[in-house]
Design a protein around this motif. Structure first.
Motif, short mmCIF file in Angstrom:
data_model
loop_
_atom_site.label_atom_id
_atom_site.label_comp_id
_atom_site.label_asym_id
_atom_site.label_seq_id
_atom_site.Cartn_x
_atom_site.Cartn_y
_atom_site.Cartn_z
N GLY A 136 33.58 47.52 36.36
CA GLY A 136 33.62 46.70 35.16
C GLY A 136 35.00 46.58 34.55
N SER A 137 35.96 47.39 35.04
CA SER A 137 37.32 47.32 34.50
C SER A 137 37.95 45.96 34.78
CB SER A 137 38.20 48.41 35.13
OG SER A 137 37.71 49.70 34.87
N GLU A 138 38.68 45.46 33.80
CA GLU A 138 39.47 44.24 33.98
C GLU A 138 40.90 44.66 34.29
OE1 GLU A 138 38.18 41.17 33.89
OE2 GLU A 138 36.18 41.95 33.41
N LEU A 139 41.49 44.06 35.31
CA LEU A 139 42.84 44.45 35.70
C LEU A 139 43.58 43.27 36.32
CD1 LEU A 139 42.30 44.63 38.95
CD2 LEU A 139 41.55 46.95 38.44
N ARG A 140 44.79 43.54 36.73
CA ARG A 140 45.61 42.55 37.43
C ARG A 140 45.88 43.03 38.84
NH1 ARG A 140 47.14 37.70 34.42
NH2 ARG A 140 46.76 38.21 32.23
N MET A 141 45.97 42.08 39.77
CA MET A 141 46.32 42.47 41.14
C MET A 141 47.47 41.60 41.63
SD MET A 141 43.42 40.92 43.71
CE MET A 141 43.48 39.17 44.19
N THR A 142 48.36 42.25 42.40
CA THR A 142 49.46 41.55 43.06
C THR A 142 49.44 41.96 44.53
OG1 THR A 142 50.99 43.33 42.48
CG2 THR A 142 50.85 41.47 40.96
N PHE A 143 50.47 41.55 45.27
CA PHE A 143 50.51 41.84 46.70
C PHE A 143 51.80 42.57 47.05
CE2 PHE A 143 48.38 37.60 46.26
CZ PHE A 143 47.09 38.10 46.33
N ALA A 144 51.72 43.45 48.03
CA ALA A 144 52.90 44.17 48.49
C ALA A 144 53.95 43.19 49.02
CB ALA A 144 52.51 45.18 49.57
N GLY A 145 55.22 43.60 48.96
CA GLY A 145 56.29 42.73 49.41
C GLY A 145 56.21 42.41 50.89
N LYS A 146 55.69 43.35 51.70
CA LYS A 146 55.56 43.12 53.13
C LYS A 146 54.10 43.29 53.52
CE LYS A 146 57.29 44.67 57.64
NZ LYS A 146 58.14 45.65 58.36
N GLY A 147 53.62 42.39 54.35
CA GLY A 147 52.24 42.53 54.82
C GLY A 147 51.40 41.28 54.70
#
Length: 355
Positions: A336-347
């Motif tokens: 239920g937590s609200e959060l932000r997601m990003t992506f690793a620089g490589k992959g």
């Protein structure tokens, strides 16, 4: 006495296999297996990988095209004339014979005298770590030991090509890891040419010099484990070689070989791989999703699972659903937590949009 390698390359030239009138099992494939390499045929059930293996063995005959082992055209030769050995999923050991008798069985039909056959069989058992087990019956061995006996029986014939058909599928997870390491070590030590069939992606990544990914009777992509994992050609390969989250995105700019993508209001730079501005698909491994930062794409935690060494999360948002893993098990995110997601620089990898 030593067991020598006569490793030979294998080549398929426009090979097809049709069952009946219209069931295409293998569709016009071209394939090169270099001498002394372990090449894995990987794909889902019904993709043609086992039929391809059986055509190398001579257990199925090609409907068209040519198959060469070394410089010899074996397309029409029976299995007995091909100088290959096969290790089957079921092991195919004779239950009433001792381990030694099982291993030397094929040698007795290959012109070897009794003493030389015995010496070769004992050497084969030593190679697979079963020295001293020669007097036991198969029923007195574990599954992993039985598989090693099957490998020894194939090795002592000194084949030009050694074939494995789903060799680990009957073993539990821990044994699978051990036996695959054994097979890889033997292959490398003896310089064997091995063609290996599995549907297990982790197994293929662990043992192979090269992987041939098959789909719908054809070859989808060929490459080293790292090439396929890091640079899949399409959505199928990306999702089949390890888990991949496939997320729709927009390429908003391309500068040389670098593309800038946008998902919602989050932007990320990565290799363009020949793509231009417009719709595309982003393939992201679960370990390459970074969660919990101040910026990024909005997401909520739908599932959170503790598996000992890591946390596994299912995240949902306007982008759909993704699977992410994180090493931090001490302060996990709650469902239920609200959060932000990003992506690793490589992959993360860009793929063409397939609609």
């Amino acid at each position: 006495m030593t067991i020598a390698s006569k490793a030979a390359p294998v080549r398929f030239e426009n090979v097809s296999k049709v069952f009946g009138k219209d069931v295409i099992a293998v569709d016009n494939i071209n394939l090169n297996v270099d001498a002394g390499k372990l090449v894995t045929l990987l794909g889902p059930s019904g993709c043609g990988k086992t039929t391809t293996l059986r055509m190398i063995a001579g257990l199925e005959m090609a409907s068209s095209g040519r198959i060469l082992i070394g410089d010899r055209d074996v397309t029409k030769l029976p299995a007995t004339d091909r100088d290959v050995s096969m290790v089957f999923q079921s092991y195919a050991l004779f239950p009433h014979m001792s381990v030694l008798e099982n291993v030397r069985y094929g040698l007795t039909f290959s012109g070897f005298g009794k003493e030389e056959a015995r010496a070769r069989a004992l050497k084969g058992l030593e190679l697979v770590g079963l020295k001293g087990f020669d007097g036991r019956l198969p029923s007195e061995l574990s599954g992993g030991q039985q598989q090693r006996v099957a490998v020894a029986r194939a090795l002592v014939l000194e084949p030009q090509v050694l074939l494995f058909d789903e060799p680990l599928s009957n073993l539990d997870a821990k044994l699978r890891r051990q036996v695959r390491e054994d097979i890889r070590a033997i292959q490398q030590d003896l310089g064997l040419t091995v063609v290996y069939v599995t549907h297990d992606q982790e197994e293929a990544l662990a043992v192979s010099d090269e992987i041939v990914v098959m789909r719908n009777a054809a070859i989808a992509q060929i490459g080293t484990p790292r090439q396929l994992y890091d640079a899949p050609n399409d959505r199928f390969v990306a999702d089949f070689i390890g888990e991949a989250n496939l997320i729709g995105c927009q390429i908003v700019a391309v500068d040389g070989d670098v593309a800038t993508i946008e998902i919602e209001n989050y932007r990320h730079d990565l290799p363009a791989r020949g793509l231009g501005p417009g719709s595309a698909t982003l393939a992201v491994r679960p370990s390459r999703i970074v969660i919990g930062g101040e910026t990024g794409v909005k997401a909520s935690v739908a599932k959170a699972t503790y598996v000992g060494v890591r946390m596994e999360y299912t995240l949902t948002g306007d982008f759909g659903q993704v699977f992410a893993v994180q090493d931090n098990v001490d302060t996990p995110f709650e469902v239920g937590s609200e959060l932000r997601m990003t992506f690793a620089g490589k992959g993360p990898v860009l793929l063409p949009d397939e609609g």
